[in-house]
Structure formats: C-alpha cells, structure tokens
Design a protein around this motif. Sequence first.
Motif, PDB file in Angstrom:
ATOM      1  N   THR A 290      -1.882 -52.357  37.938  1.00  0.00           N
ATOM      2  CA  THR A 290      -0.290 -52.414  37.959  1.00  0.00           C
ATOM      3  C   THR A 290       0.134 -52.781  36.655  1.00  0.00           C
ATOM      4  OG1 THR A 290      -0.493 -53.056  40.274  1.00  0.00           O
ATOM      5  CG2 THR A 290       1.461 -53.487  39.079  1.00  0.00           C
ATOM      6  N   LEU A 291      -0.244 -53.653  36.011  1.00  0.00           N
ATOM      7  CA  LEU A 291       0.481 -54.003  34.649  1.00  0.00           C
ATOM      8  C   LEU A 291       0.323 -52.870  33.629  1.00  0.00           C
ATOM      9  CD1 LEU A 291       1.375 -56.137  32.821  1.00  0.00           C
ATOM     10  CD2 LEU A 291      -1.065 -56.709  32.343  1.00  0.00           C
ATOM     11  N   LEU A 292      -0.890 -52.124  33.603  1.00  0.00           N
ATOM     12  CA  LEU A 292      -0.905 -51.151  32.615  1.00  0.00           C
ATOM     13  C   LEU A 292      -0.092 -50.005  32.793  1.00  0.00           C
ATOM     14  CD1 LEU A 292      -4.888 -51.426  31.697  1.00  0.00           C
ATOM     15  CD2 LEU A 292      -3.004 -52.260  30.406  1.00  0.00           C
ATOM     16  N   ASP A 293      -0.147 -49.742  34.352  1.00  0.00           N
ATOM     17  CA  ASP A 293       0.684 -48.306  34.658  1.00  0.00           C
ATOM     18  C   ASP A 293       2.052 -48.760  34.411  1.00  0.00           C
ATOM     19  OD1 ASP A 293       0.631 -45.894  35.951  1.00  0.00           O
ATOM     20  OD2 ASP A 293       1.970 -46.917  37.529  1.00  0.00           O
TER      21      ASP A 293
ATOM     22  N   SER B  46       0.594 -65.290  32.709  1.00  0.00           N
ATOM     23  CA  SER B  46       2.069 -64.869  32.780  1.00  0.00           C
ATOM     24  C   SER B  46       2.317 -63.490  32.900  1.00  0.00           C
ATOM     25  CB  SER B  46       2.871 -65.593  31.829  1.00  0.00           C
ATOM     26  OG  SER B  46       4.116 -65.410  31.662  1.00  0.00           O
ATOM     27  N   GLU B  47       3.018 -63.032  33.884  1.00  0.00           N
ATOM     28  CA  GLU B  47       3.084 -61.631  34.115  1.00  0.00           C
ATOM     29  C   GLU B  47       4.125 -61.209  32.848  1.00  0.00           C
ATOM     30  OE1 GLU B  47       4.527 -57.863  37.367  1.00  0.00           O
ATOM     31  OE2 GLU B  47       4.361 -60.266  37.745  1.00  0.00           O
ATOM     32  N   LYS B  48       5.197 -61.853  32.782  1.00  0.00           N
ATOM     33  CA  LYS B  48       6.300 -61.326  31.844  1.00  0.00           C
ATOM     34  C   LYS B  48       5.622 -61.457  30.290  1.00  0.00           C
ATOM     35  CE  LYS B  48      10.792 -62.668  30.126  1.00  0.00           C
ATOM     36  NZ  LYS B  48      11.958 -63.903  30.462  1.00  0.00           N
ATOM     37  N   GLU B  49       4.871 -62.489  29.972  1.00  0.00           N
ATOM     38  CA  GLU B  49       4.289 -62.575  28.709  1.00  0.00           C
ATOM     39  C   GLU B  49       3.280 -61.447  28.437  1.00  0.00           C
ATOM     40  OE1 GLU B  49       2.842 -66.594  27.930  1.00  0.00           O
ATOM     41  OE2 GLU B  49       4.755 -67.451  28.170  1.00  0.00           O
ATOM     42  N   LEU B  50       2.205 -61.509  29.315  1.00  0.00           N
ATOM     43  CA  LEU B  50       1.465 -60.284  29.266  1.00  0.00           C
ATOM     44  C   LEU B  50       1.879 -58.966  29.189  1.00  0.00           C
ATOM     45  CD1 LEU B  50      -1.412 -61.776  31.448  1.00  0.00           C
ATOM     46  CD2 LEU B  50      -1.551 -61.732  28.738  1.00  0.00           C
ATOM     47  N   HIS B  51       2.904 -58.737  29.861  1.00  0.00           N
ATOM     48  CA  HIS B  51       3.554 -57.608  29.732  1.00  0.00           C
ATOM     49  C   HIS B  51       4.196 -57.206  28.625  1.00  0.00           C
ATOM     50  CE1 HIS B  51       6.736 -54.343  30.579  1.00  0.00           C
ATOM     51  NE2 HIS B  51       5.982 -53.927  31.599  1.00  0.00           N
ATOM     52  N   SER B  52       4.857 -58.270  28.012  1.00  0.00           N
ATOM     53  CA  SER B  52       5.401 -58.012  26.649  1.00  0.00           C
ATOM     54  C   SER B  52       4.381 -57.912  25.779  1.00  0.00           C
ATOM     55  CB  SER B  52       6.005 -59.405  26.190  1.00  0.00           C
ATOM     56  OG  SER B  52       6.687 -59.336  24.839  1.00  0.00           O
ATOM     57  N   ALA B  53       3.188 -58.433  25.690  1.00  0.00           N
ATOM     58  CA  ALA B  53       2.185 -58.450  24.786  1.00  0.00           C
ATOM     59  C   ALA B  53       1.248 -56.847  24.777  1.00  0.00           C
ATOM     60  CB  ALA B  53       1.066 -59.263  25.117  1.00  0.00           C
TER      61      ALA B  53
END
Length: 439
Positions: free
Chosen positions: A283-286, A315-322
Amino acid sequence: MSRLWRRELWRLAALVLAGVLIGWPFSTVGAGVAVALALYLFYQLRQLHALQQWLTHHPQDEPPAASGLWGELFDRLYRYQKGQRITQRRLRDTLRRIQESSEAMRDSVVMLDRHGDMEWWNSAAERMLGLQPAHDRGQHITNLLRDPRFVDYLHARDYREPLTLSSPIDEQMILQFQITLYGDDERLLMARDITRLHRLEQMRRDFVANVSHELRTPLTVLAGYLETYGDMADQLPPRLGRGIAQMQSQTTRMQNLVNDLLLLSRLEIDRGGQDDTRLDPATLLDAVRRDAEALSAGRHHLEVVVEDPRGLQGSEKELHSAVSNLAFNAVRYAGEGSRIVLRWRAWGEGACLEVEDDGEGIDPLHIPRLTERFYRVDKGRSTATGGTGLGLAIVKHVLLRHDARLEIDSRPGEGATFRCLFPATRLVDGQPQPATQRA
C-alpha cells in the motif's frame, strides 16, 4: 655445546679410571670407582648450589666462576637474564610513556579486559566518569555506565559508530563514547567531552527551525498574492506576466525548502516511535507510485514489486516521506523514458525497500556525500529539477529512527539503486500481497 659435553664425559671417564688405578693395588676397584663418582657428584652438587644461590640472592650480579659445562651454563643464563632485563626496562619505559601520554589527554581512556572489567584509566576518566581507583578497579564497566543504550552498545560489538550519552556524574556534560577491540578480545573505551559541540549543534537546529517557521507566513502571503496576479495574467503585459510566473515558481521552491528544513529539524530533535504502526509495504509503495506518476507526467515507466509478505513497523508519515524522496529523485534524474521500480523484498534476516532505475547513474565518487545537506552531483541542475537538496538527508534521518540504513549502488550509465535495509526487529507477519503492480 656438544664439545663441552664430550669434555665433561672424558673428565668423568678419567676420574673413574683414576679410581680404578688407585683401588687396583688394594683389590678395592669398586671402592675406588665409588669414591671417584662421589667426588664427581659432590662437584656437581656444589655447582648446583652455587647456581641456586646466585639465582635466588644475587641474580643481577656476575655469575659464579666455573669452568667447562657449568661455566658455559652460567654465562648463557647471565646473558639471557641481561637481555630480559633490557627488554623489561624497555617495556616499562614504553608503558610509562603510554600512561603519561594518556594522562595528558583530555579524553577519557579506560582499559577493559575480555570480560569488560576495568583494569586502568587516566585522570580524565575520573573527572568525566567519576571513577575512583580505590573502589572501581576490577569492576565491570556496566556497574558504572548503567544506561541501557550503553549496555546494548557494549554487547552488540559493533563499534563502527560512536555513542553519545550524558556523563553518569553530570547530566549537563555530553560525552561521545567509542570502543576499540585489541589484544585477546580486550577493549579500549574512550569518552570525549562534546558538550560545546552539542550546544552549538542544538543552537543550529533551533536557528534553522525558528527561521524556517518564521518564513512560512511571509511566503504564504507572497504566494497568495502571486496566485492572484497569476489569475490576471491575461490582463498584464507579457513581460510582467513572465516575471510573475518565475516568482511563483521560486516561491513554491522556497516553500518546499522551508518545509524540508522543518521536517529535518523535527527528525533531529524528536526521537520518534510514538506513531509507529503496522504498515503494508504494498500500500505504501503504491501510494508513492501514484505521487511519482503525477510528477513524471507520463515520462517514465513506474512499477511496484512486492516479494516479501511481511509488514513493516514504523511511522507511515515518515516512511512515506523517505520513499517519496527516493522515487522523486529517480523521476527527476533518471532521464525521460527510464524504468523505475519500487520493490519490497527479503534481505538476509531483515527486508529491503529499494528504488531502482535504469537511468544515467551516479559516479561512485559522489556516493559517500549524497546524504549531506544541499550536496548535489550536478550543481547546475538544481533550478531545473526543483529539488531542495535535502531529500536524501531526510531519508537518512528517517531510516536512523527506524533502526535501518541506506545503501546506494550505482555506476555511470548503469542506473542507480537506493536500498533501505530494515532489521528483522522491524518486521511483522502479514498476508501475501500481489506480486507486481504496474503504472
């Protein structure tokens, strides 16, 4: 030495023959031989006694006078002892110089044996760590430094990076600990006072955070007016319209820079962990793929590949940003028509989240500095790409907060692969995901 042994054997034979000749006239050959052997034994015992007295009471004096085999033995022992004394004196001088130089150091130096017990330390260690020679010698180092982070650092045996902690006797003193292995699994612990550097770094962080925060309001006002003027571009002279468009572009770039600076400041100050949840990598990568597609505008082929069914704790927000920063960099720098793959797969006992492209690649000379703030491989393309120069610095700090690390593999003309390597402790069981999703 064999010549001396032959001479000693001839001496014994001559003494026995003399006993035979003396006892022959009196028909007491056995008694004569016995007396000869007794005299020979007495001589040997006398020399042995002299050796014992010399080694026990006067080892540094000249050896007793003797001839033959005993004289050679005395001389060899004396030369050996003399060599040993010279070696010991050199070792003592070397040890004394090492101790004197360690005493002159401002950094704490503590010698630990293979079990972690303290054997020796300099005076700086007494000031910084509160060691007392009368009580602490032979104590285990964790009896003094009880911080769980230091205990984990000591037992992990991975001393490539230093550890920063407060002093056990003064919380205002910030120390940087570094351990080095040597000898028979012994360790050398060094602690450096970095209180001043820590305060300067804190001042820098506060300054950047405050300035960035204060810039947001005027930038918002400026962007609002420029947007209004942009809507009226058809009523303005062409030259003025082009100027407003450029101001809008640069204002947007400045807003992105301020946002990245604020994010970096928060990542440096906040230890994180409060918003950790179970994440679905697919989901994150998509989600990142969709954002990268919008930036690409159809100029690249983006693909998501999920090969590991396990989830990720973080952390979803931080990993999404990275991950977004890695994907956006690939879109900006890989070149039009490049293939970009966002992949989640196993890596040893842990897992790897990587962004791979087949674009221009990066010279290995630049790779060690890519995570520095504002470092650019090509300084001339910053305006064209719209990047802030802080993306990989944000990625580095996000991964550090998730016990992970960044690896970069690239060659000019062979594309680039950015790997985020997560330990097994950050993984959770999950349901299998679809193998591949393409844009």
